[in-house]
Design a protein around this motif. Structure first.
Motif, mmCIF file in Angstrom:
data_model
loop_
_atom_site.group_PDB
_atom_site.id
_atom_site.type_symbol
_atom_site.label_atom_id
_atom_site.label_comp_id
_atom_site.label_asym_id
_atom_site.label_seq_id
_atom_site.Cartn_x
_atom_site.Cartn_y
_atom_site.Cartn_z
ATOM 1 N N TYR A 188 -10.345 -47.408 14.073
ATOM 2 C CA TYR A 188 -10.008 -45.979 13.993
ATOM 3 C C TYR A 188 -8.541 -45.792 13.630
ATOM 4 O O TYR A 188 -7.702 -46.688 13.819
ATOM 5 C CB TYR A 188 -10.294 -45.279 15.334
ATOM 6 N N GLU B 18 -2.108 -44.654 17.227
ATOM 7 C CA GLU B 18 -2.305 -44.192 15.857
ATOM 8 C C GLU B 18 -3.401 -44.956 15.157
ATOM 9 O O GLU B 18 -3.966 -44.490 14.173
ATOM 10 C CB GLU B 18 -1.028 -44.436 15.055
ATOM 11 N N SER B 19 -3.656 -46.186 15.622
ATOM 12 C CA SER B 19 -4.728 -46.954 15.012
ATOM 13 C C SER B 19 -5.141 -48.059 15.971
ATOM 14 O O SER B 19 -4.395 -48.408 16.882
ATOM 15 C CB SER B 19 -4.283 -47.538 13.669
ATOM 16 N N GLY B 20 -6.331 -48.571 15.767
ATOM 17 C CA GLY B 20 -6.815 -49.625 16.643
ATOM 18 C C GLY B 20 -8.301 -49.826 16.449
ATOM 19 O O GLY B 20 -8.866 -49.407 15.438
ATOM 20 N N GLY C 293 -1.827 -51.904 3.303
ATOM 21 C CA GLY C 293 -0.914 -51.666 4.428
ATOM 22 C C GLY C 293 -1.130 -50.303 5.071
ATOM 23 O O GLY C 293 -2.046 -49.558 4.705
ATOM 24 N N GLU C 294 -0.288 -50.002 6.049
ATOM 25 C CA GLU C 294 -0.371 -48.699 6.701
ATOM 26 C C GLU C 294 0.367 -47.664 5.856
ATOM 27 O O GLU C 294 1.310 -48.006 5.143
ATOM 28 C CB GLU C 294 0.267 -48.751 8.098
ATOM 29 N N PRO C 295 -0.048 -46.401 5.948
ATOM 30 C CA PRO C 295 0.637 -45.382 5.144
ATOM 31 C C PRO C 295 2.070 -45.141 5.627
ATOM 32 O O PRO C 295 2.385 -45.366 6.789
ATOM 33 C CB PRO C 295 -0.218 -44.129 5.366
ATOM 34 N N HIS C 296 2.915 -44.704 4.709
ATOM 35 C CA HIS C 296 4.231 -44.199 5.096
ATOM 36 C C HIS C 296 4.073 -42.797 5.665
ATOM 37 O O HIS C 296 3.299 -42.009 5.144
ATOM 38 C CB HIS C 296 5.151 -44.102 3.868
ATOM 39 N N ARG C 297 4.824 -42.517 6.723
ATOM 40 C CA ARG C 297 4.855 -41.156 7.281
ATOM 41 C C ARG C 297 6.310 -40.796 7.486
ATOM 42 O O ARG C 297 7.034 -41.543 8.132
ATOM 43 C CB ARG C 297 4.182 -41.116 8.654
ATOM 44 N N TRP C 298 6.709 -39.663 6.967
ATOM 45 C CA TRP C 298 8.069 -39.249 7.255
ATOM 46 C C TRP C 298 8.160 -37.733 7.340
ATOM 47 O O TRP C 298 7.348 -37.009 6.778
ATOM 48 C CB TRP C 298 9.067 -39.847 6.278
ATOM 49 N N GLU D 194 0.742 -57.128 -4.273
ATOM 50 C CA GLU D 194 2.028 -57.161 -3.593
ATOM 51 C C GLU D 194 3.114 -56.475 -4.408
ATOM 52 O O GLU D 194 3.921 -55.700 -3.881
ATOM 53 C CB GLU D 194 2.419 -58.605 -3.303
ATOM 54 N N HIS E 107 2.582 -52.645 -4.539
ATOM 55 C CA HIS E 107 2.936 -52.076 -3.247
ATOM 56 C C HIS E 107 4.461 -51.976 -3.111
ATOM 57 O O HIS E 107 5.014 -50.975 -2.664
ATOM 58 C CB HIS E 107 2.361 -52.992 -2.157
ATOM 59 N N ARG E 108 5.120 -53.031 -3.539
ATOM 60 C CA ARG E 108 6.570 -53.101 -3.429
ATOM 61 C C ARG E 108 7.254 -52.095 -4.361
ATOM 62 O O ARG E 108 8.220 -51.436 -3.987
ATOM 63 C CB ARG E 108 6.979 -54.519 -3.828
ATOM 64 N N MET F 120 6.949 -48.635 -2.987
ATOM 65 C CA MET F 120 7.914 -48.434 -1.904
ATOM 66 C C MET F 120 9.328 -48.225 -2.441
ATOM 67 O O MET F 120 10.092 -47.439 -1.898
ATOM 68 C CB MET F 120 7.860 -49.657 -0.987
ATOM 69 N N THR G 104 2.221 -46.323 16.406
ATOM 70 C CA THR G 104 1.923 -46.276 17.835
ATOM 71 C C THR G 104 0.629 -47.041 18.083
ATOM 72 O O THR G 104 -0.404 -46.695 17.517
ATOM 73 C CB THR G 104 1.738 -44.813 18.291
ATOM 74 N N HIS H 162 2.203 -55.421 7.214
ATOM 75 C CA HIS H 162 1.703 -55.148 5.868
ATOM 76 C C HIS H 162 2.385 -53.977 5.183
ATOM 77 O O HIS H 162 2.045 -53.645 4.055
ATOM 78 C CB HIS H 162 0.202 -54.880 5.915
#
Ligand code: FES
Ligand SMILES: [Fe+2]
Lengths: 455, 168
Positions: free
Chosen positions: A66, A104-106, A194-199, A357, A360-361, A364, B47, B59
């Motif tokens: 999730y 946030e995830s797991g 990967g995980e999304p960026h959040r800002w 890779e 993705h880089r 970013m 989190t 990642h």
């Protein structure tokens, strides 16, 4: 007069009245970008009514995986349940409302509420509470489950949810947008890297949306330094080549076109051959295939707040030629003058680890909070939000200009006999994509969403 | 061995680095203080439940840079069109809790430090604070200590600044 509109606060009514008159003329009241009352109405009428992007199926590959996601400002659990079904559930206990999912995830088979311990299976069913016999004496709890949005559906792995049961189903809501997604997302299965960026940005969420609707004019100027360092190598004087398409329902696509693919090296949005030879194209029409092969840049939105961007860039112009990057976006509202930007990197499944890779880089390095493209985007957005919330704005109700491409303003013209859905304009210097986003926003803001509740 | 002299040298190096960054001398920082092998990264943090660890992604990164990609970032700050940093942000690195661990050989040392970064822009009275821990590798080249690797472990999940056009 529509009785619903009468219930609106005075400031909101004033902004909407002004917008009704001005948007058809390509003008927009600046106050739409920072008004607390208007924001509350948006939470109901925009986010309570439309299909909103939740996430990509590849983010939760295994049963029980999730992540926490948002519709407007409300948290929802986006989960693959024990039977493999993808679900979206409101993160609030059916007992007395506490948040039940705090990471946030797991991966979880159950969620246990920290308050009194009501326990839910990852399918949403209430299956237990402490001292069940003593406290509840055999009460039938079998009908109680976590709240879910009225509708959840997906296209090409992109999962959307809608709180309003009376909103048309996803395919109807997307309408012609699917035709354009067919020749991008439909070329093969994609996955999130990967995980999304959040800002967090102290700016109104709609500023991100209208920008991603398609805005080459700002690319030329605001992002000029990108050509100076060679991060982008699409020639600056060719930036207007291509099409803006107003698909309908506020959705847009903006395609930058390369030279004829049969005459040059470019093919399929500049992806390397090892990737393009795996593309599935059987479902595409001749016209879709031609656009797929010749386009180099894709930008666009699914209203209200989902966006995508694809273009070739580099993080090291001296040594590495530009490679395609693709981001999915959500501009999530957090109050009238703040948003959280979410950005996912996606690639086609089965691409080499090197490509994944590097792409993705490069994303970013260019489009992310630290990205040298995106660092600059927030500069105007912060100041527009400030201006929109000012005393001057309230007093004088200034109008902003979105007229490029209208009769007598500019050179962009509708493309005759356009093969796809919507109306296409070329060259790309025009603000019809923004006007279509705003017209849809205004239509939504004038209608109260259905309050039909879920069981 | 971690001697008092070594500790003094590395403390001075960290403070000198902070001074260059705070004074906007990013080019001097890049040219004078980093090795060609520099590996500079800031992992995304999420989190997670306590049992799943501290939430640093393996990642995804806010920055994952080598010398070449840092060079492009530094070059672009020189542009007349680097709107994010013109006018420049007012920043201040507060570097504390410096801890040294022996590296391989006498010319390499691992340095951990805590960092608090003050950040403010334009004529606004608002400011943001970014907090984190840095794990560095410093190496001695021609009698000068240079930064060879840095990972910044932020105390934030969602980033609190609207952009990251500075170095932590
Ligand atoms: S609020 Fe969840 S168990 Fe009481
Ligand atoms: Fe931009």
């Amino acid at each position: 007069m529509n009785p619903e509109v009468i219930t609106l606060p005075e400031s909101v009514r004033r902004i909407l009245d002004q917008a009704q008159e001005s948007i058809p003329q390509g003008l927009l009241p600046i106050s739409v970008f920072n008004d607390p009352d208007l924001h509350k109405v948006e939470m109901e009428r925009i986010f309570g009514h439309n299909w909103v992007f939740i996430g990509h199926e590849s983010e939760i590959p295994h049963r029980g995986d999730y992540v926490l996601r948002y519709i407007g400002e409300d948290a929802f659990i986006f989960i693959r349940d024990e039977k493999g079904q993808i679900r979206v559930m409101w993160d609030s206990c059916r007992h007395r409302g506490s948040q039940i999912c705090r990471a946030e995830s797991g991966n979880a088979s159950h969620f246990r509420c920290p308050y009194h311990g009501w326990t839910y299976k990852n399918t949403g069913e209430l299956v237990g509470m402490p001292a069940y016999k003593e406290a509840y004496g055999g009460w039938d709890r079998s009908q109680i489950r976590l709240h879910e949005p009225a509708q959840v559906d997906s296209l090409y792995g992109l999962v959307f949810a809608c709180l309003d049961p009376l909103t048309p189903p996803l395919d109807e809501f997307l309408g012609g947008a699917k035709w354009y997604m067919d020749f991008y997302h439909g070329l093969g299965e994609m996955e999130v890297v990967g995980e999304p960026h959040r800002w967090s940005v102290d700016a109104n969420w709609k500023l991100g949306c209208e920008n991603f609707a398609g805005d080459e004019h700002h690319t030329l100027f605001l992002h000029r330094s990108m050509w100076e360092v060679g991060a982008i190598q699409v020639p600056r004087d060719r930036m207007s080549d291509g099409y803006h398409v107003q698909i309908g329902n506020g959705h847009t696509i903006d395609m930058g076109m390369g030279p004829d693919p049969d005459e040059s090296g470019i093919e399929y949005m500049d992806y390397p051959k090892e990737i393009t030879e795996k593309f599935k194209t059987g479902h595409l029409s001749k016209d879709q295939l031609a656009l797929a092969r010749q386009s180099v840049i894709h930008v666009g939105i699914v209203a209200p707040n989902f966006a995508q961007l694809h273009l070739p860039l580099t993080s090291d112009a001296e040594n590495i030629p530009p490679i395609p990057v693709k981001t999915l976006r959500v501009f999530q509202p957090k109050g009238p003058n703040e948003m959280e930007v979410w950005s996912w990197c996606v690639v086609w499944k089965g691409v080499s680890e090197e490509f994944k890779e590097l792409s993705h880089r490069v994303l970013m390095s260019t489009f992310s909070p630290s990205g040298i493209f995106e660092q600059d985007d927030v500069v105007p957005w912060l100041s527009i939000t400030k201006a929109a919330g000012s005393g001057f704005a309230r007093l004088k109700q200034p109008l902003l200009n979105y007229q490029m491409g209208m009769e007598g303003v500019g050179v962009s013209k509708p493309v005759p006999d356009w093969a796809g859905p919507g109306t296409a304009y070329s060259p790309r210097f025009e603000e019809g994509n923004q006007r279509s986003f705003w017209s849809k926003w205004l239509r939504d803001m004038l209608v109260e969403p259905s309050k039909v509740s879920t069981p | 061995m971690i001697t008092r002299d070594l500790r003094d040298d590395l403390t001075s190096a960290l403070f000198h680095e902070a001074e260059l960054l705070d004074d906007g001398k990013v080019k001097e920082w890049f040219e004078g203080l980093l090795t060609k092998e520099i590996d500079y990264r800031i992992p995304v943090r999420i989190t997670r439940e306590r049992l799943s660890g501290r939430g640093f992604s393996e990642h995804a990164w806010l920055m994952k840079e080598n010398w070449h990609s840092l060079r492009q970032r530094v070059m672009r700050l020189d542009s007349e069109y680097a709107w994010a940093e013109d006018p420049a942000s007012r920043i201040r690195h507060f570097v504390t809790n410096i801890r040294l661990e022996e590296g391989e050989g006498s010319d390499r040392v691992t340095v951990k430090s805590n960092v608090l970064l003050f950040w403010s822009r334009l004529d606004s009275t608002d400011f943001k604070l970014v907090s984190g821990e840095r794990h560095d590798e410093w190496v001695r080249e021609d009698d000068t200590w240079k930064l060879d690797a840095r990972t910044v472990y932020l105390d934030h999940t969602t980033l609190v600044t609207p952009n990251l056009a500075i170095f932590i």
